[in-house]
Design a protein around this motif. Sequence first.
Motif, PDB file in Angstrom:
ATOM      1  N   GLU A   1      -9.999  -6.827  -2.167  1.00 50.60           N
ATOM      2  CA  GLU A   1      -9.776  -7.643  -0.974  1.00 50.60           C
ATOM      3  C   GLU A   1      -8.565  -7.151  -0.190  1.00 50.60           C
ATOM      4  N   ARG A   2      -7.550  -6.765  -0.925  1.00 54.93           N
ATOM      5  CA  ARG A   2      -6.345  -6.232  -0.288  1.00 54.93           C
ATOM      6  C   ARG A   2      -6.682  -4.942   0.463  1.00 54.93           C
ATOM      7  N   ALA A   3      -7.490  -4.090  -0.153  1.00 51.53           N
ATOM      8  CA  ALA A   3      -7.894  -2.838   0.486  1.00 51.53           C
ATOM      9  C   ALA A   3      -8.682  -3.133   1.760  1.00 51.53           C
ATOM     10  N   ARG A   4      -9.570  -4.129   1.680  1.00 54.45           N
ATOM     11  CA  ARG A   4     -10.380  -4.456   2.843  1.00 54.45           C
ATOM     12  C   ARG A   4      -9.486  -4.933   3.991  1.00 54.45           C
ATOM     13  N   ARG A   5      -8.500  -5.766   3.645  1.00 53.03           N
ATOM     14  CA  ARG A   5      -7.635  -6.270   4.712  1.00 53.03           C
ATOM     15  C   ARG A   5      -6.805  -5.150   5.324  1.00 53.03           C
ATOM     16  N   LEU A   6      -6.311  -4.268   4.460  1.00 49.29           N
ATOM     17  CA  LEU A   6      -5.522  -3.150   4.990  1.00 49.29           C
ATOM     18  C   LEU A   6      -6.379  -2.251   5.877  1.00 49.29           C
ATOM     19  N   ALA A   7      -7.657  -2.094   5.492  1.00 47.92           N
ATOM     20  CA  ALA A   7      -8.524  -1.191   6.249  1.00 47.92           C
ATOM     21  C   ALA A   7      -8.982  -1.813   7.560  1.00 47.92           C
ATOM     22  N   THR A   8      -9.088  -3.134   7.595  1.00 49.84           N
ATOM     23  CA  THR A   8      -9.702  -3.757   8.771  1.00 49.84           C
ATOM     24  C   THR A   8      -8.721  -4.529   9.646  1.00 49.84           C
ATOM     25  N   ASP A   9      -7.493  -4.747   9.154  1.00 50.18           N
ATOM     26  CA  ASP A   9      -6.545  -5.536   9.934  1.00 50.18           C
ATOM     27  C   ASP A   9      -5.276  -4.717  10.199  1.00 50.18           C
ATOM     28  N   PRO A  10      -5.155  -4.197  11.419  1.00 45.80           N
ATOM     29  CA  PRO A  10      -4.002  -3.346  11.738  1.00 45.80           C
ATOM     30  C   PRO A  10      -2.676  -4.073  11.502  1.00 45.80           C
ATOM     31  N   GLU A  11      -2.662  -5.400  11.719  1.00 39.93           N
ATOM     32  CA  GLU A  11      -1.407  -6.135  11.522  1.00 39.93           C
ATOM     33  C   GLU A  11      -1.010  -6.155  10.050  1.00 39.93           C
ATOM     34  N   ALA A  12      -1.995  -6.257   9.147  1.00 42.32           N
ATOM     35  CA  ALA A  12      -1.698  -6.231   7.714  1.00 42.32           C
ATOM     36  C   ALA A  12      -1.103  -4.871   7.342  1.00 42.32           C
ATOM     37  N   ARG A  13      -1.667  -3.835   7.941  1.00 38.37           N
ATOM     38  CA  ARG A  13      -1.126  -2.478   7.690  1.00 38.37           C
ATOM     39  C   ARG A  13       0.311  -2.374   8.175  1.00 38.37           C
ATOM     40  N   GLU A  14       0.547  -2.940   9.352  1.00 38.72           N
ATOM     41  CA  GLU A  14       1.889  -2.888   9.918  1.00 38.72           C
ATOM     42  C   GLU A  14       2.889  -3.643   9.047  1.00 38.72           C
ATOM     43  N   ARG A  15       2.458  -4.816   8.552  1.00 37.33           N
ATOM     44  CA  ARG A  15       3.367  -5.602   7.701  1.00 37.33           C
ATOM     45  C   ARG A  15       3.708  -4.829   6.433  1.00 37.33           C
ATOM     46  N   ARG A  16       2.683  -4.205   5.837  1.00 39.48           N
ATOM     47  CA  ARG A  16       2.946  -3.430   4.627  1.00 39.48           C
ATOM     48  C   ARG A  16       3.906  -2.285   4.934  1.00 39.48           C
ATOM     49  N   SER A  17       3.672  -1.642   6.048  1.00 35.29           N
ATOM     50  CA  SER A  17       4.515  -0.522   6.426  1.00 35.29           C
ATOM     51  C   SER A  17       5.966  -0.984   6.611  1.00 35.29           C
ATOM     52  N   GLU A  18       6.116  -2.176   7.174  1.00 35.20           N
ATOM     53  CA  GLU A  18       7.481  -2.662   7.370  1.00 35.20           C
ATOM     54  C   GLU A  18       8.146  -2.996   6.028  1.00 35.20           C
ATOM     55  N   VAL A  19       7.374  -3.601   5.119  1.00 36.22           N
ATOM     56  CA  VAL A  19       7.913  -3.888   3.774  1.00 36.22           C
ATOM     57  C   VAL A  19       8.395  -2.581   3.138  1.00 36.22           C
ATOM     58  N   LEU A  20       7.574  -1.528   3.273  1.00 30.88           N
ATOM     59  CA  LEU A  20       7.916  -0.261   2.628  1.00 30.88           C
ATOM     60  C   LEU A  20       9.081   0.457   3.310  1.00 30.88           C
ATOM     61  N   SER A  21       9.400   0.033   4.526  1.00 31.45           N
ATOM     62  CA  SER A  21      10.526   0.685   5.217  1.00 31.45           C
ATOM     63  C   SER A  21      11.850   0.038   4.812  1.00 31.45           C
ATOM     64  N   ILE A  22      11.778  -1.052   4.064  1.00 35.14           N
ATOM     65  CA  ILE A  22      13.007  -1.776   3.704  1.00 35.14           C
ATOM     66  C   ILE A  22      13.941  -0.982   2.773  1.00 35.14           C
ATOM     67  N   PRO A  23      13.458  -0.390   1.675  1.00 32.69           N
ATOM     68  CA  PRO A  23      14.391   0.218   0.710  1.00 32.69           C
ATOM     69  C   PRO A  23      15.370   1.220   1.324  1.00 32.69           C
ATOM     70  N   ALA A  24      14.881   2.041   2.248  1.00 35.95           N
ATOM     71  CA  ALA A  24      15.761   3.078   2.790  1.00 35.95           C
ATOM     72  C   ALA A  24      16.806   2.512   3.742  1.00 35.95           C
ATOM     73  N   ARG A  25      16.636   1.239   4.129  1.00 37.08           N
ATOM     74  CA  ARG A  25      17.577   0.656   5.094  1.00 37.08           C
ATOM     75  C   ARG A  25      18.683  -0.166   4.423  1.00 37.08           C
ATOM     76  N   LEU A  26      18.633  -0.282   3.090  1.00 38.90           N
ATOM     77  CA  LEU A  26      19.568  -1.183   2.410  1.00 38.90           C
ATOM     78  C   LEU A  26      20.907  -0.501   2.150  1.00 38.90           C
ATOM     79  N   ASP A  27      21.698  -0.342   3.221  1.00 39.79           N
ATOM     80  CA  ASP A  27      22.946   0.394   3.061  1.00 39.79           C
ATOM     81  C   ASP A  27      24.185  -0.495   3.110  1.00 39.79           C
ATOM     82  N   GLY A  28      23.978  -1.801   3.074  1.00 43.51           N
ATOM     83  CA  GLY A  28      25.131  -2.713   3.062  1.00 43.51           C
ATOM     84  C   GLY A  28      24.649  -4.121   2.770  1.00 43.51           C
TER      85      GLY A  28
END
Length: 394
Positions: free
Chosen positions: A210-237
């Motif tokens: 179901e998660r794969a289906r949502r990622l494949a069919t919902d651009p906003e879900a993809r964007e949210r995941r992408s934003e979550v994954l961009s967090i670690p590299a930004r944690l500098d303080g």
Amino acid sequence: MLGAMSVFDDLVGQDTVIEPLRAAARAAADGLAGGSSGGMTHAWLFTGPPGSGRAEAARAFAAALQCADGGCGHCDACHQVLAGTHADVLYVRPSGLSFGVDRTRDLVLRAASRPTGGRYRIVLFEDADRATEAASNALLKAVEEPSPRTVWLLCTPTAEDLLVTIRSRCRLVTLRTPPTAAVVDALVRRDGVDPDAAAEAARAAAGQVERARRLATDPEARERRSEVLSIPARLDGIGACVAAAARLYELAEAESKATTGALDEQERSDLKAAFGEGSTGKGVAKAVRGAAGALKDLEERQKRRATRIKRDTYDVALLDLVAFYRDVLAIQLGAGVELSTAAHRADLDRVARASTPRATLRRIDAIMECRARIAANVHPQIAMEAMTSALLLG
Ligand SMILES: [Zn+2]
């Protein structure tokens, strides 16, 4: 659902369990017709990792048992079971972390009565591991001495999640994490997703269909995941950590709203289809009354489910972060494995260079700890702040 060849078609990558379930449904039908029902069991336990489709498999089996044709996928019985409106299938989805003894006794009582029009009285109990000890004992009695036309379908992540006494009376159905290729195939065939996009979504969802289906069919879900994954590299303080926790919380809330909305809408339309079919002339008024009651039930179930989805969604975001750090670790150790967050290669490299494998393991522990705290009802944003502080770079 229309045009499906069988109720089992929607189970992705579970070929090994489908044949035994079909055979059991056939045996059950023979038994009802007066023949031998050898191979039919009155208590079943569906287990499998999150996203493998335990409840979907149990639901398909329930449809196969109620259908005169072993789960054809297009008769009224099949439709009603799949839409959650069949009068002889009791759906239990605990909304809280535990399911108490009073509700279980009530359930046992309702389960014991004869089917009202269907072939069996079926209880489909999702997350049966949430039954308290007293509730489990009440359940045990029912499973030990089932009424001849009652079938219990229990779902838990693993068999060990149930009392051994209950488990030993159940026939076990073990679902697996569907292989990436099976998920890709389902997305392409059923949802018309382009093969490359399907492959990317399947890898990212790590076997959760179901998660794969949502990622494949919902651009906003993809964007949210992408934003979550961009967090670690930004944690500098510390400031960045606090802001990241707040943002993570927001993203999870948005994701759960989107999930809930899509599910609710689909069910409402399934329900309307189920009641709309075959009702002409005098049948119409009766169908309308039935639909109103069923709609109210559905809305209550949806409300309870929304609470659960919210919790599951925090988990999805946290598991995405775990996947990121697992990839970091793979890079640090030089393991040549397929990276599930490969699209974030620059961030992965940056975090990998800025830390050691030991620090990465500690960060994965901090995320797992955050999951446990949210499961124990700590406010998600507070748990996430403690976690992002532990993820601080450097
Ligand atoms: Zn059918």
